[in-house]
Design a protein around this motif. Structure first.
Motif, short mmCIF file in Angstrom:
data_model
loop_
_atom_site.label_atom_id
_atom_site.label_comp_id
_atom_site.label_asym_id
_atom_site.label_seq_id
_atom_site.Cartn_x
_atom_site.Cartn_y
_atom_site.Cartn_z
N GLY A 8 0.82 -1.21 0.00
CA GLY A 8 0.00 0.00 0.00
C GLY A 8 0.85 1.25 0.00
N ALA A 12 -0.44 5.63 5.21
CA ALA A 12 0.22 4.69 6.12
C ALA A 12 1.48 4.11 5.49
CB ALA A 12 -0.76 3.58 6.51
N GLY A 13 1.34 3.54 4.29
CA GLY A 13 2.44 2.82 3.64
C GLY A 13 3.63 3.71 3.33
N SER A 31 2.45 -1.02 -4.52
CA SER A 31 1.21 -0.26 -4.63
C SER A 31 0.58 -0.51 -5.99
CB SER A 31 1.49 1.24 -4.48
OG SER A 31 0.34 1.99 -4.81
N SER A 42 -8.36 16.50 -2.15
CA SER A 42 -9.00 16.10 -3.41
C SER A 42 -10.44 16.60 -3.49
CB SER A 42 -8.99 14.57 -3.55
OG SER A 42 -9.88 13.99 -2.61
N ASP A 73 2.19 -2.76 -8.66
CA ASP A 73 1.51 -4.02 -8.97
C ASP A 73 0.42 -4.21 -7.91
OD1 ASP A 73 0.96 -6.51 -10.05
OD2 ASP A 73 3.03 -7.23 -9.98
N GLY A 74 -0.57 -5.00 -8.22
CA GLY A 74 -1.62 -5.25 -7.24
C GLY A 74 -1.29 -6.45 -6.38
N ILE A 103 -3.15 -1.47 2.92
CA ILE A 103 -3.85 -1.35 1.64
C ILE A 103 -5.21 -0.66 1.74
CG2 ILE A 103 -2.68 -3.20 0.36
CD1 ILE A 103 -4.90 -5.11 1.16
N CYS A 120 -14.76 9.60 -2.33
CA CYS A 120 -13.89 8.75 -1.49
C CYS A 120 -13.62 7.39 -2.12
CB CYS A 120 -14.53 8.55 -0.12
SG CYS A 120 -14.69 10.08 0.79
N PRO A 162 -15.99 14.55 4.05
CA PRO A 162 -15.74 15.02 2.68
C PRO A 162 -17.03 15.28 1.89
CG PRO A 162 -14.34 13.15 3.21
CD PRO A 162 -15.31 13.27 4.33
N HIS A 253 -10.90 -4.93 3.20
CA HIS A 253 -10.36 -5.15 1.85
C HIS A 253 -10.45 -6.64 1.52
CE1 HIS A 253 -7.74 -4.93 -1.57
NE2 HIS A 253 -7.49 -3.65 -1.38
N VAL A 255 -8.63 -8.52 -0.21
CA VAL A 255 -7.34 -9.23 -0.09
C VAL A 255 -7.14 -9.66 1.37
CG1 VAL A 255 -4.83 -8.93 -0.20
CG2 VAL A 255 -6.25 -8.10 -2.08
N GLY A 290 -3.27 1.98 9.39
CA GLY A 290 -4.13 2.81 8.57
C GLY A 290 -5.54 2.25 8.45
N ASP A 291 -6.22 2.60 7.38
CA ASP A 291 -7.64 2.25 7.22
C ASP A 291 -7.88 0.75 7.17
OD1 ASP A 291 -8.15 4.92 7.13
OD2 ASP A 291 -8.99 4.96 5.10
N GLN A 304 -8.71 7.92 10.09
CA GLN A 304 -8.27 9.20 9.54
C GLN A 304 -6.81 9.13 9.12
OE1 GLN A 304 -9.48 12.46 12.43
NE2 GLN A 304 -10.22 13.16 10.44
N LYS A 371 -6.15 25.11 4.70
CA LYS A 371 -6.26 23.74 4.19
C LYS A 371 -5.51 23.61 2.87
CE LYS A 371 -9.27 19.83 3.82
NZ LYS A 371 -10.10 19.02 4.66
C1 LIG Z 1 -12.04 12.76 0.29
C2 LIG Z 1 -11.36 12.38 1.58
C3 LIG Z 1 -11.01 13.39 2.47
C4 LIG Z 1 -10.37 13.06 3.66
N1 LIG Z 1 -10.01 14.07 4.53
C5 LIG Z 1 -9.32 13.76 5.65
C6 LIG Z 1 -8.88 14.80 6.52
O1 LIG Z 1 -9.18 15.99 6.30
N2 LIG Z 1 -8.14 14.45 7.61
C7 LIG Z 1 -7.81 13.15 7.88
O2 LIG Z 1 -7.09 12.87 8.85
N3 LIG Z 1 -8.22 12.14 7.07
C8 LIG Z 1 -8.96 12.42 5.98
N4 LIG Z 1 -9.39 11.41 5.16
C9 LIG Z 1 -9.08 10.02 5.53
C10 LIG Z 1 -7.69 9.63 5.04
O3 LIG Z 1 -7.49 10.01 3.71
C11 LIG Z 1 -7.52 8.12 5.20
O4 LIG Z 1 -7.71 7.78 6.55
C12 LIG Z 1 -6.13 7.71 4.74
O5 LIG Z 1 -6.03 7.88 3.34
C13 LIG Z 1 -5.80 6.28 5.15
O6 LIG Z 1 -4.53 5.97 4.68
P1 LIG Z 1 -4.14 4.49 4.27
O7 LIG Z 1 -2.74 4.54 3.81
O8 LIG Z 1 -4.51 3.57 5.34
O9 LIG Z 1 -5.12 4.15 3.06
P2 LIG Z 1 -5.16 4.78 1.60
O10 LIG Z 1 -4.81 6.21 1.62
O11 LIG Z 1 -6.51 4.39 1.08
O12 LIG Z 1 -4.05 3.99 0.81
C14 LIG Z 1 -4.17 2.63 0.47
C15 LIG Z 1 -3.10 2.31 -0.55
O13 LIG Z 1 -3.13 0.93 -0.85
C16 LIG Z 1 -3.14 0.74 -2.25
N5 LIG Z 1 -3.84 -0.52 -2.52
C17 LIG Z 1 -5.13 -0.84 -2.32
N6 LIG Z 1 -5.39 -2.09 -2.70
C18 LIG Z 1 -4.23 -2.58 -3.16
C19 LIG Z 1 -3.85 -3.84 -3.69
N7 LIG Z 1 -4.70 -4.86 -3.82
N8 LIG Z 1 -2.57 -3.98 -4.07
C20 LIG Z 1 -1.66 -3.01 -3.94
N9 LIG Z 1 -1.97 -1.80 -3.43
C21 LIG Z 1 -3.24 -1.60 -3.04
C22 LIG Z 1 -3.86 1.98 -2.79
O14 LIG Z 1 -3.53 2.22 -4.15
C23 LIG Z 1 -3.28 3.04 -1.88
O15 LIG Z 1 -2.01 3.45 -2.34
C24 LIG Z 1 -10.07 11.71 3.97
C25 LIG Z 1 -10.43 10.70 3.08
C26 LIG Z 1 -11.07 11.02 1.91
C27 LIG Z 1 -11.44 9.91 0.96
#
Ligand SMILES: Cc1cc2nc3c(=O)[nH]c(=O)nc-3n(C[C@H](O)[C@H](O)[C@H](O)COP(=O)(O)OP(=O)(O)OC[C@H]3O[C@@H](n4cnc5c(N)ncnc54)[C@H](O)[C@@H]3O)c2cc1C
Length: 392
Positions: A8, A12-13, A31, A42, A73-74, A103, A120, A162, A253, A255, A290-291, A304, A371
């Protein structure tokens, strides 16, 4: 040199890859996208205040800045007990010492979801929303519905902020174009009080904004399905719309749910406070952040970006301590809070919630600019051009 495989390239990643590369680990980040996406800023892509490119950071640039190996790659399969990860290309990676799963989440599936677009979901949908809005504005009038859904199995996976931000920005865009009075804007959500986890003061402020900007509401009714021209609720009532922007709640997810990792009822990876994953009653070499991870904590907790970043920093620390045979660890739970600058198109509201306090204070004009400035700060600190400010 120990090998760390990170799945990912989101908040987080990317962070954990940066920290561990700096600590002399051999880090590989996988990723399925070749860019890091700055989700919080965004929200302005649909109203064309920023371009799609403005909110993307090329992973190759991040790789050059931090020195990790990058595989675009996925991930298709995680077999944690076998120490094996398989990618869409068929490539197998099985020589890592530690695995960090980052991820993100998937979305709940609702009937007729193809009739909606989401701010989102996959990043490209933000551009599709922009095109849809352009067409409606060219037409001169219409009905637009904005909403979000719940996940009864995990309230932390619900994301409404959002949706509000986008609606306020669309209101301002239509006003600037002199056509606001020709459009009906409605917010819908299954909860009686969407946004309640931000606290009472935030709800009162939002209430005033809804009235002042003549935004309609349809709250407290479960969503049955989406149709081309509207939303059908549990009582078969219909909210008519020419365009529906809907944010489904997050879900585990696939996966992850198809893997041998332990999960919560909602399908997120079960972790302890240190983001460690227990397999067969033992702390394994797998971490989830992360998420994608199941958050434990108060009812108002939320997935978040800043929580993802704290988890990333902690995991980098915890891995290093483990390798030193030290028992020192850092946990994420003491850092759980809601922190966001909620954009209102011409200003913003600063929202904060933890166990002791919940408040939102208005920041007219300057909040919007702050912002925007944060977007610039995020890109440049991720690229290592500036040091990070504590907590930001
Ligand atoms: C529109 C919007 C606004 C937001 N605003 C805020 C804010 O103001 N403040 C705040 O704190 N948080 C905000 N958030 C929440 C925040 O963006 C998420 O909590 C954060 O992105 C989580 O990070 P992450 O790395 O866990 O997941 P993600 O950012 O979702 O990253 C996941 C990564 O994994 C990759 N991935 C997924 N599946 C696969 C796979 N099968 N193989 C390989 N790679 C894969 C994706 O391409 C991506 O690179 C917002 C979210 C959205 C959608």
């Amino acid at each position: 040199m120990k090998k760390v495989l990170i799945l990912g390239g989101g908040f987080a990643g990317v962070d954990v890859a940066g920290y561990l590369s700096k600590a002399n680990y051999n880090v590989t980040l996988v990723s399925d996208r070749d860019y890091f996406y700055i989700y919080p800023t965004s929200i302005w892509v649909p109203t064309r205040e920023v371009t799609f490119k403005d909110v993307c950071v090329d992973l190759k640039e991040l790789q050059a800045a931090h020195g990790f190996n990058l595989v675009v790659d996925g991930v298709t399969t995680i077999e944690a007990k076998e120490n094996r990860v398989t990618l869409s290309s068929g490539k197998i990676i099985d020589d890592y010492d530690y695995l960090v799963v980052a991820i993100g989440a998937q979305k709940m599936k609702h009937p007729g979801i193809e009739n909606t677009l989401s701010i989102c979901a996959v990043p490209e949908q933000s551009m599709q929303i922009a095109e849809t809005l352009d067409k409606l504005i060219a037409k001169g009038s219409g009905k637009i519905a904005f909403g979000f859904g719940g996940n009864p199995k995990d309230t932390s996976a619900v994301r409404g902020g959002p949706g509000f931000e986008l609606m306020f920005n669309v209101h301002n865009l239509l006003k600037k174009k002199g056509v606001r009075k020709n459009f009906e804007l409605t917010f819908f959500a299954p909860m009686a009080q969407p946004g309640a986890r931000m606290g009472d003061q935030a709800l009162a402020m939002m209430d005033k904004m809804f009235s002042r900007q003549e935004l309609k509401r349809r709250f407290g009714k479960k969503i049955k399905r989406f149709e081309e021209d509207g939303v059908i609720f549990e009582d078969d009532s219909k909210l008519e719309s020419d365009f529906t922007m809907f944010i489904p709640a997050g879900a585990g997810h696939e996966v992850v749910t198809n893997s041998d990792l332990p999960t919560s009822e909602a399908g997120f990876v079960s972790i302890n406070d240190f983001c460690e994953v227990t397999i067969d009653d033992e702390i394994s070499n797998v971490y989830a952040i992360g998420d994608t991870a199941a958050l434990e904590g108060p009812d108002w907790r939320a997935k978040q970006g800043h929580v993802a970043e704290v988890m990333a920093k902690n995991v980098a620390f915890n891995i290093q301590e483990r390798d030193k045979n030290s028992n020192e660890r850092k946990g994420y739970q003491e850092h759980l809070n809601i922190l966001c600058v909620m954009d209102t198109g011409d200003g913003a509201g600063f929202v904060f919630r933890d166990d002791k306090r919940a408040f939102m204070f208005p920041m007219p004009i300057v909040g919007h600019l702050m912002k925007k400035g944060w977007g610039w700060y995020c890109r440049n600190t991720k690229l290592g051009k500036f040091p990070r400010l504590p907590g930001m």
